[in-house]
Scaffold this motif. Structure first.
Motif, short mmCIF file in Angstrom:
data_model
loop_
_atom_site.label_atom_id
_atom_site.label_comp_id
_atom_site.label_asym_id
_atom_site.label_seq_id
_atom_site.Cartn_x
_atom_site.Cartn_y
_atom_site.Cartn_z
N PHE A 233 0.87 -1.34 0.10
CA PHE A 233 0.03 -0.03 -0.10
C PHE A 233 0.98 1.09 0.07
O PHE A 233 0.49 2.29 -0.73
N LYS A 234 1.95 1.14 0.93
CA LYS A 234 2.65 2.47 1.21
C LYS A 234 3.51 2.88 -0.37
O LYS A 234 3.80 3.93 -0.72
N ARG A 235 3.97 1.72 -0.99
CA ARG A 235 4.59 1.75 -2.21
C ARG A 235 3.60 2.56 -3.62
O ARG A 235 4.11 2.64 -4.41
N GLY A 236 2.24 2.39 -3.40
CA GLY A 236 1.43 2.79 -4.10
C GLY A 236 1.15 1.55 -5.11
O GLY A 236 0.75 1.58 -6.43
N LYS A 237 1.61 0.40 -5.04
CA LYS A 237 1.59 -0.71 -5.97
C LYS A 237 0.57 -1.71 -5.63
O LYS A 237 0.01 -2.70 -6.49
N SER A 238 -0.20 -1.52 -4.28
CA SER A 238 -1.55 -2.13 -4.22
C SER A 238 -2.65 -1.36 -3.69
O SER A 238 -2.39 -0.31 -3.03
N ALA A 239 -3.92 -1.80 -3.82
CA ALA A 239 -5.12 -0.99 -3.02
C ALA A 239 -6.26 -1.97 -2.98
O ALA A 239 -6.31 -3.22 -3.58
N LEU A 240 -7.22 -1.43 -2.44
CA LEU A 240 -8.60 -2.27 -2.40
C LEU A 240 -9.18 -2.30 -3.66
O LEU A 240 -9.58 -1.29 -3.98
N GLU A 241 -9.03 -3.37 -4.29
CA GLU A 241 -9.56 -3.42 -5.70
C GLU A 241 -10.90 -3.86 -5.94
O GLU A 241 -11.32 -4.93 -5.22
N PHE A 242 -11.93 -3.51 -6.62
CA PHE A 242 -13.11 -3.91 -6.93
C PHE A 242 -13.03 -4.95 -7.79
O PHE A 242 -12.41 -4.86 -8.83
N PRO A 243 -13.71 -5.98 -7.63
CA PRO A 243 -13.88 -7.29 -8.63
C PRO A 243 -14.35 -6.73 -9.92
O PRO A 243 -15.35 -5.80 -9.89
N MET A 244 -13.74 -7.16 -11.12
CA MET A 244 -14.11 -6.42 -12.33
C MET A 244 -14.49 -7.84 -13.16
O MET A 244 -13.50 -8.75 -13.23
N SER A 245 -15.60 -7.63 -14.06
CA SER A 245 -16.12 -8.68 -14.81
C SER A 245 -16.42 -7.81 -16.12
O SER A 245 -17.80 -7.60 -16.16
N PHE A 246 -15.77 -7.34 -16.68
CA PHE A 246 -16.32 -6.66 -17.94
C PHE A 246 -17.00 -7.12 -18.95
O PHE A 246 -16.82 -8.57 -19.23
N PRO A 247 -17.76 -6.56 -19.71
CA PRO A 247 -18.53 -7.23 -20.97
C PRO A 247 -17.61 -7.76 -21.96
O PRO A 247 -16.16 -7.16 -21.79
N ARG A 248 -17.77 -8.59 -22.65
CA ARG A 248 -16.75 -9.29 -23.56
C ARG A 248 -16.02 -8.16 -24.46
O ARG A 248 -16.69 -7.29 -25.13
N GLY A 249 -14.69 -8.15 -24.37
CA GLY A 249 -13.80 -7.17 -25.26
C GLY A 249 -13.36 -6.05 -24.79
O GLY A 249 -12.31 -5.40 -24.95
N TYR A 250 -14.09 -5.69 -23.62
CA TYR A 250 -13.81 -4.25 -22.87
C TYR A 250 -12.62 -4.41 -22.21
O TYR A 250 -11.72 -3.57 -21.93
N GLY A 251 -12.47 -5.52 -21.49
CA GLY A 251 -11.23 -5.79 -20.34
C GLY A 251 -9.97 -5.80 -21.05
O GLY A 251 -8.88 -5.51 -20.18
N ALA A 252 -9.99 -5.98 -22.25
CA ALA A 252 -8.56 -6.01 -23.02
C ALA A 252 -8.02 -4.86 -23.55
O ALA A 252 -7.12 -4.65 -24.11
N GLN A 253 -8.90 -3.96 -23.65
CA GLN A 253 -8.85 -2.64 -24.34
C GLN A 253 -7.67 -1.85 -23.28
O GLN A 253 -7.91 -1.65 -22.13
N LYS A 254 -6.65 -1.26 -24.07
CA LYS A 254 -5.68 -0.67 -23.18
C LYS A 254 -6.15 0.78 -22.56
O LYS A 254 -5.69 0.77 -21.33
N LYS A 255 -7.02 1.45 -22.94
CA LYS A 255 -7.47 2.63 -22.32
C LYS A 255 -8.05 2.14 -21.24
O LYS A 255 -8.16 2.70 -20.20
N VAL A 256 -9.20 0.93 -21.55
CA VAL A 256 -9.79 0.79 -20.12
C VAL A 256 -8.97 -0.04 -18.92
O VAL A 256 -9.16 0.58 -18.02
N LYS A 257 -8.00 -0.64 -19.33
CA LYS A 257 -6.96 -1.23 -18.41
C LYS A 257 -6.37 -0.08 -17.71
O LYS A 257 -6.07 0.12 -16.48
#
Length: 428
Positions: A233-257
């Motif tokens: 957390f202190k290094r800014g490399k980790s956070a409380l992340e919401f589980p994500m389940s994108f519609p097909r195709g969105y999750g792989a888009q660079k801008k979305v990631k």
């Protein structure tokens, strides 16, 4: 200090360390816009559960009635209230295993409806489920009140949520009388009766997301993992992340990631913390709103509720006027359905392959109720004789078969162009 306390301390420290980066996040996060994607599997679930809910509400109304029945006249204007797409009487006649029609004892031309024998059995079993889950019900209600500004909600906002939250029909009388150290009734300045939390419950103040993160880091088992998580957390490399389940195709888009990576670096504000000091126009407030909606949906039995039910609590939950845009802005977390002439919001992580990931005992009971309904729809009056003497085995087998059919259904998605203004409208 125990492992849970260490974990919570690390969360709070990580929030303060990231505040100076908020301006940087604003320029990245604000640019991403995604189209709404229709999910046929979740729409089907919402469609089915609309019928189960309507049948349950009618059943409760019959039980509440001093006469033990409802007349066709009393049901005349109930279609919209029940969320049905067909007239209420036609709906009730579909399910002879639940509702029995007969002429009024005094006015033979007036149809009446009472619970059928199987309907009475299912009602008795539902009461037992409520009794077995009473501690969970009390906790669920406390958590909801703890998220509000003044730790109270008007009954007119709570009553529409009864079915979604898994509250008994008479919760406003039974629970208040039984748990005076938890709940009390107060009157607001506007004259509305409200349910108020008597005292803060620290044991309930850990959010669903924090619990999930604690499990994933093994914090409840090994304190060293908490320390490692804190360092990340202190290094800014980790956070409380919401589980994500994108519609097909969105999750792989660079801008979305890139967008989601930056979003997750923002400090997580627990929905149980006071948010009145946060800039309402900041990205920190937006992430806080996502957290509140995530927690609220997580408290429901089916991880979903109607958008308008949330609107009724907007001020109490300190949500912005156009908070419903969050649902289309974060399609990896939320799904917005337009089925049954209304708008329903679901938590994507709550479902996998057309089924609830972690079904509540009340959800299992309602699955059985649905099977009794379906059997009556198919076999009509023969269904009662078929099921009465072997109800448990037949229902359990039928529920399993139905679950297998739902898993085999494809999770088909369809991209649809819909404007933000449509989802912001007040018509549901």
């Amino acid at each position: 200090m125990n492992s849970k306390a260490k974990f919570l301390d690390s969360v709070l420290l990580s929030q303060s360390s990231a505040l100076h980066n908020l301006q940087h996040y604003r320029t990245i996060i604000a640019k991403v816009r995604l189209k709404w994607v229709k999910n046929r599997s979740l729409d089907h679930i919402i469609d089915v559960q609309t019928d189960i809910k309507a049948a349950s509400l009618i059943k409760d109304a019959i039980v509440r009635s001093p006469t033990g029945y409802l007349t066709s006249k009393s049901l005349a204007d109930s279609q919209k209230l029940l969320g049905l797409t067909v007239p209420t009487m036609r709906f009730m006649r579909r399910y002879p295993t639940l509702f029995e029609e007969y002429p009024h004892p005094k006015y033979p031309s007036l149809p009446c409806f009472k619970l059928a024998p199987l309907g009475k059995i299912m009602q008795d079993r539902e009461i037992k489920v409520f009794e077995e889950c009473e501690d969970d019900i009390v906790e669920r209600l406390c958590r909801l009140l703890m998220m509000t500004r003044n730790k109270m909600l008007p009954f007119q906002s709570l009553h529409p949520l009864k079915w979604d939250l898994g509250l008994p029909d008479d919760f406003d009388r039974i629970l208040i009388r039984k748990y005076p150290d938890h709940f009390c009734v107060v009157k607001e300045t506007n004259g509305l009766n409200c349910l108020k939390l008597v005292q803060w419950r620290e044991e309930y103040s850990v959010s669903m997301l924090q619990k999930m993160n604690e499990k994933s880091t093994g914090g409840s088992i090994d304190g060293n993992n908490d320390i490692s998580s804190y360092r990340e957390f202190k290094r800014g490399k980790s956070a409380l992340e919401f589980p994500m389940s994108f519609p097909r195709g969105y999750g792989a888009q660079k801008k979305v990631k890139a967008w989601m990576d930056e979003f997750h670096k923002l400090p997580y504000i627990s929905p149980y913390e006071d948010s009145r000091g946060i800039d309402p126009n900041s990205e920190l407030m937006e992430k806080r709103v996502v957290g509140v909606l995530h927690e609220l949906l997580g408290l429901t039995i089916y991880k979903k509720t109607k958008r308008n039910y949330m609107r009724c609590m907007r001020e109490e939950l300190n949500l912005p006027h156009k908070f419903t845009r969050i649902f289309t802005r974060y399609p990896g977390i939320f799904y917005l359905s337009l089925k049954c002439k209304t708008t329903t919001v679901a938590l994507r992580e709550g479902y996998r392959r057309g089924r609830l990931v972690d079904p509540h005992p009340l959800a299992r009971h309602r699955d059985k109720l649905h099977y009794v309904m379906r059997t009556g729809l198919i076999y009509r009056n023969k269904a009662t004789d078929m099921m009465m003497h072997n109800l448990d085995n037949l229902v359990d087998k039928g529920v399993e078969e139905n679950a297998g059919e739902e898993e085999e259904e494809s999770d088909e998605e369809e991209e649809v162009e819909v404007s933000d203004e449509y989802f912001d409208s007040d018509e549901d």
